[in-house]
Design an enzyme around this catalytic site. Structure first.
Site, PDB file in Angstrom:
ATOM      1  N   LYS A 243      -4.246 -11.197  -8.061  1.00 54.65           N
ATOM      2  CA  LYS A 243      -5.220 -11.467  -7.803  1.00 54.65           C
ATOM      3  C   LYS A 243      -6.644 -11.057  -8.220  1.00 54.65           C
ATOM      4  O   LYS A 243      -6.446  -9.830  -8.313  1.00 54.65           O
ATOM      5  CB  LYS A 243      -5.255 -11.946  -6.131  1.00 54.65           C
ATOM      6  CG  LYS A 243      -5.455 -10.438  -5.361  1.00 54.65           C
ATOM      7  CD  LYS A 243      -5.686 -10.874  -3.971  1.00 54.65           C
ATOM      8  CE  LYS A 243      -5.953  -9.390  -3.306  1.00 54.65           C
ATOM      9  NZ  LYS A 243      -6.837  -9.495  -2.424  1.00 54.65           N
TER      10      LYS A 243
ATOM     11  N   LYS B 111     -11.050  -5.857  -5.759  1.00 59.64           N
ATOM     12  CA  LYS B 111     -12.243  -4.823  -5.613  1.00 59.64           C
ATOM     13  C   LYS B 111     -11.630  -3.733  -6.712  1.00 59.64           C
ATOM     14  O   LYS B 111     -12.458  -3.207  -7.230  1.00 59.64           O
ATOM     15  CB  LYS B 111     -12.533  -4.300  -4.339  1.00 59.64           C
ATOM     16  CG  LYS B 111     -13.077  -5.504  -3.557  1.00 59.64           C
ATOM     17  CD  LYS B 111     -13.873  -4.870  -2.372  1.00 59.64           C
ATOM     18  CE  LYS B 111     -14.143  -5.488  -1.253  1.00 59.64           C
ATOM     19  NZ  LYS B 111     -12.992  -5.312  -0.326  1.00 59.64           N
TER      20      LYS B 111
ATOM     21  N   LYS C   9       0.985  -1.163  -0.016  1.00 59.46           N
ATOM     22  CA  LYS C   9       0.032   0.081   0.052  1.00 59.46           C
ATOM     23  C   LYS C   9       0.748   1.379  -0.034  1.00 59.46           C
ATOM     24  O   LYS C   9       0.377   2.308  -0.719  1.00 59.46           O
ATOM     25  CB  LYS C   9      -1.060   0.113   1.221  1.00 59.46           C
ATOM     26  CG  LYS C   9      -1.865  -1.264   1.266  1.00 59.46           C
ATOM     27  CD  LYS C   9      -3.083  -0.964   0.305  1.00 59.46           C
ATOM     28  CE  LYS C   9      -4.128  -1.966   0.602  1.00 59.46           C
ATOM     29  NZ  LYS C   9      -4.360  -2.980  -0.586  1.00 59.46           N
TER      30      LYS C   9
END
Ligand code: ADP
Ligand code: TRP
Length: 334
Positions: A195, A198, A113
């Site tokens: 992967k 969202k 992040k």
């Protein structure tokens, strides 16, 4: 004997997808009859990466609606929103004194992040695993159904609980990541890069809200190759991913047929037709997603009902959370 406590959470940071379903929600639905279950929407966690809260409330409603549409029964499980349970924040404060800067900085998700949002490496992002530990330990949960990407966070939650117990007495049971069948799941994106997620890779992620034609288009574009060069080859991960999806939405016969085709294929004798396989998978996926999409959309229209469910969940969650907090306070503060 009291049932074991189960807890898991999903961040309201976008549309739920098949990775969320197979890594997490499918287990939730199976666990609801066997265990004492708490499932929540992690809206505080969302603030660490999504500070703009204009669409947050709608996203919280969507996660609740999609969970129910997938089969969660709010009468059987405690379904709540994180920010409705202030006890979690107090436990987070205590646990923060047991977490070290060095280990937090080394966490994979923090490093990822920080790379993705270099302009906003906030302290909430650094202590994300501590808040997650507080989410779990506040209900003294022992089983946490999550996907593979959460394994490290679960190890950290155990470490913080162990440190707590060592310092203040044996109060907190140790939580473990859980998946039926043992192995934690990771559903790859359809382009084989990373992967399903969202917020990233949206064209290669299947969302529970996707329309039929979108599902078909995404699956037909999924990465494949010229086929195996030897019979009974190990499947490359992007091919295995298609079989994993087929295993979930198609009949056993269909899966068996394509598996046999794959195993009997070799270079010069390619029996498996990935185009046919994808067409079949797309149709089965449409049948799988359609009822979930429709039910979730209907529920999202009924804001009053959603609010009622959320309030009911908060009440139940606070009973359990305040009981733990009482023991925690006594252990620490006397
Ligand atoms: P996302 O990573 O898409 O934002 P969350 O972080 O809110 O989703 O994850 C909610 C749950 O879904 C977690 O238990 C997580 O491990 C699981 N999960 C998310 N993506 C995948 C995936 N691609 N495969 C398997 N499980 C996943
Ligand atoms: N960190 C989890 C994720 O990104 C969401 C989450 C927050 C969670 N608190 C939790 C999952 C507690 C399990 C238990 O997917």
């Amino acid at each position: 004997m009291a049932k074991e406590v189960v807890l898991s959470g999903i961040r309201p940071t976008g549309f739920l997808h098949l990775g969320n379903y197979f890594g997490a929600m499918r287990n939730y639905v199976r666990m609801q009859d066997e265990f004492d279950c708490y499932f929540f929407v992690a809206n505080w966690h969302a603030l660490t990466t999504h500070p703009d809260t204009q669409t947050l409330k709608a996203a919280v409603h969507r996660v609740i609606a999609e969970n129910i549409a997938c089969g969660l029964d709010p009468e059987k499980v405690c379904l709540y929103v994180q920010s409705d349970v202030p006890e979690i924040a107090e436990l987070y404060l205590y646990l923060n004194t047991l977490a070290y800067k060095g280990e937090l900085e080394k966490t994979t998700t923090f490093k990822d992040k920080s790379r993705q949002q270099p302009e906003n490496i906030n302290a909430g992002l650094l202590t994300y695993p501590v808040l997650q530990a507080a989410d779990i330990l506040i209900h003294r949960a022992v089983k946490v159904p999550v996907g593979k990407d959460q394994e490290q966070h679960l190890e950290m939650a155990r470490t913080f609980a162990e440190r707590f117990n060592h310092r203040y007495g044996d109060v907190l049971p140790l939580p473990y990541a859980f998946n039926y069948g043992g192995e934690l799941t990771k559903i790859l994106s359809l382009d084989g890069i990373g992967k399903m997620s969202k917020s990233e890779n949206q064209l290669a992620t299947l969302y529970l809200a996707d329309e039929d034609d979108v599902i078909r288009k995404k699956i037909m574009k999924a990465k494949t190759d010229a086929g195996p060069s030897e019979p009974n080859s190990v499947k490359p991960d992007y091919i295995q991913n298609l079989f994993t999806l087929m295993n979930i939405v198609s009949t056993a016969d269909t899966l068996e047929k394509f598996n046999a085709d794959f195993n009997n294929s070799s270079s010069g004798n390619c029996i498996i037709r990935y185009g046919d396989m994808k067409k079949q998978l797309a149709e089965d996926m449409v049948q799988f997603i359609k009822p979930i999409r429709t039910k979730a959309a209907d529920l999202q229209q009924n804001k009053e009902l959603l609010e009622k469910i959320i309030q009911h969940g908060a009440q139940k969650a606070r009973v359990s959370a305040s009981a733990t907090l009482q023991i925690v306070r006594k252990a620490i503060l006397g």
